[in-house]
Design a protein around this motif. Structure first.
Motif, PDB file in Angstrom:
ATOM      1  N   UNK A   1       0.850  -1.375  -0.088  1.00  0.00           N
ATOM      2  CA  UNK A   1      -0.051  -0.041  -0.351  1.00  0.00           C
ATOM      3  C   UNK A   1       0.892   1.495  -0.009  1.00  0.00           C
ATOM      4  N   UNK A   2       2.104   1.198   0.787  1.00  0.00           N
ATOM      5  CA  UNK A   2       3.161   1.990   0.847  1.00  0.00           C
ATOM      6  C   UNK A   2       3.442   2.924  -0.722  1.00  0.00           C
ATOM      7  N   UNK A   3       2.856   1.874  -1.851  1.00  0.00           N
ATOM      8  CA  UNK A   3       3.010   1.792  -3.334  1.00  0.00           C
ATOM      9  C   UNK A   3       2.206   2.468  -4.118  1.00  0.00           C
ATOM     10  N   UNK A   4       1.569   1.854  -3.711  1.00  0.00           N
ATOM     11  CA  UNK A   4       0.481   1.777  -4.776  1.00  0.00           C
ATOM     12  C   UNK A   4      -1.229   2.379  -3.839  1.00  0.00           C
ATOM     13  N   UNK A   5      -0.928   2.346  -2.531  1.00  0.00           N
ATOM     14  CA  UNK A   5      -1.890   3.530  -1.816  1.00  0.00           C
ATOM     15  C   UNK A   5      -1.870   4.206  -1.014  1.00  0.00           C
ATOM     16  N   UNK A   6      -0.793   5.128  -0.688  1.00  0.00           N
ATOM     17  CA  UNK A   6      -0.223   5.952   0.274  1.00  0.00           C
ATOM     18  C   UNK A   6      -0.982   6.339   0.798  1.00  0.00           C
TER      19      UNK A   6
ATOM     20  N   UNK B   1       0.253   3.637   5.619  1.00  0.00           N
ATOM     21  CA  UNK B   1       1.643   4.084   4.865  1.00  0.00           C
ATOM     22  C   UNK B   1       0.937   5.519   5.004  1.00  0.00           C
ATOM     23  N   UNK B   2      -0.112   6.210   5.295  1.00  0.00           N
ATOM     24  CA  UNK B   2      -0.093   7.601   5.426  1.00  0.00           C
ATOM     25  C   UNK B   2       0.230   7.931   7.015  1.00  0.00           C
TER      26      UNK B   2
END
Length: 305
Positions: free
Chosen positions: A63-68, A73-74
């Motif tokens: 998710x840090x890459x695709x859905x930050x 990841x936020x």
């Protein structure tokens, strides 16, 4: 500081409206709707939220890459907090199910929790992913059979003495009566999960064609020859979810796929309502189906996918 809104987003709180209907459909099919059923439905919601939190914990690096923008990841929810929440919700769900339905409920809830965690940690990114998620929803329907209340016949009447000594008094018979509904919900879940694996990348047209055909079969299994209510609810389910999939066939872009997945999640109560009504609990089926439009409105505030 983590807020309640952050946690609601983490567990996809509005999507939980699609969960109680599993238990209600299973209980109606088995003829065991009673005062314990709401508690079993509550346990189901807790396990669902646990699965959502565990899912995001397991996917935090991807998710840090695709859905930050997602809560972990936020930086709005820490990984340890997400994992702790998932574990706590799992424990609470198992405890509530056991308190409501005793060992019979635990015999379903424990495999259900195991399947949820197994999907999140092991199966999700494998070919077995859709099947495992389908099994989760099927078990969720079967959890509704764990009520210890008096069994009732298909039309909601109390079973007679001879019936109670037969199929209606045995846990195995209750499971057998609810199995068709469980398989129907599981098949629907397979279509949603298969589509969800293409939310970021998009897909080719073969997948939505296959899931659309599956949706037609699923809707057909919820029909009743004698009652127009399940027919109407199943038709509404098929129309809304089917239309979203048809748009993916025309344009298999990530945005259209995500919209179809959301339609599958928020439209599930209509299918559950059809199954519940088909079992003889017509008014309850309509109440279950009413969660569908509410879920769609709430999905505008918190994404269900």
């Amino acid at each position: 500081m983590t807020s309640l809104a952050d946690l609601a987003e983490l567990v996809r709180a509005p999507a939980a409206l699609s969960v109680p209907g599993d238990v209600l459909a299973g209980a109606a099919a088995a003829g065991v709707l009673d005062r314990r059923t709401p508690a079993l439905a509550g346990a189901s919601v807790l396990l669902y939220w646990a699965g959502m939190a565990a899912n995001d914990w397991a996917d935090r690096r991807l998710d840090a890459v695709e859905r930050p923008e997602r809560p972990i990841p936020s930086g709005r929810v820490s990984p340890p907090a997400a994992l702790g929440l998932a574990a706590g919700l799992t424990a609470a769900g198992l405890a509530l199910a056991t308190a409501a339905g005793g060992r019979r409920a635990a015999a379903v809830a424990v495999p259900l929790a195991t399947a949820i965690w197994g999907y999140d940690l092991l199966a999700k990114n494998t070919a077995a992913g859709p099947a495992v998620m389908a099994a989760c929803r099927g078990l969720d329907v079967l959890l509704g059979t764990a009520s210890a209340g008096p069994a009732r016949g298909p039309a909601g009447r109390r079973a007679g003495a001879s019936e109670s000594r037969g199929w209606s008094s045995s846990a195995g018979a209750r499971l057998a009566r609810a199995l068709p509904a469980a398989l129907t919900v599981a098949a629907h879940t397979w279509t949603v999960t298969a589509l969800s694996r293409r939310e970021v990348t998009g897909t080719d047209r073969r997948l939505p064609r296959a899931t659309l055909a599956g949706t037609a079969v699923v809707a057909a299994t919820a029909l009743s020859r004698a009652d127009p209510v399940p027919v109407a609810l199943a038709a509404g389910y098929a129309t809304r979810y089917g239309s979203a999939q048809a748009r993916v066939v025309a344009d298999p872009s990530p945005g259209r796929v995500r919209a179809a997945v959301a339609a599958g999640i928020t439209g599930l109560p209509a299918l559950q309502g059809a199954l519940t009504a088909r079992a003889g609990a017509r008014m309850l089926g309509l109440a279950v189906a009413a969660a569908a439009p509410l879920g769609r409105r709430l999905a505008r505030l918190v994404s269900p996918t």
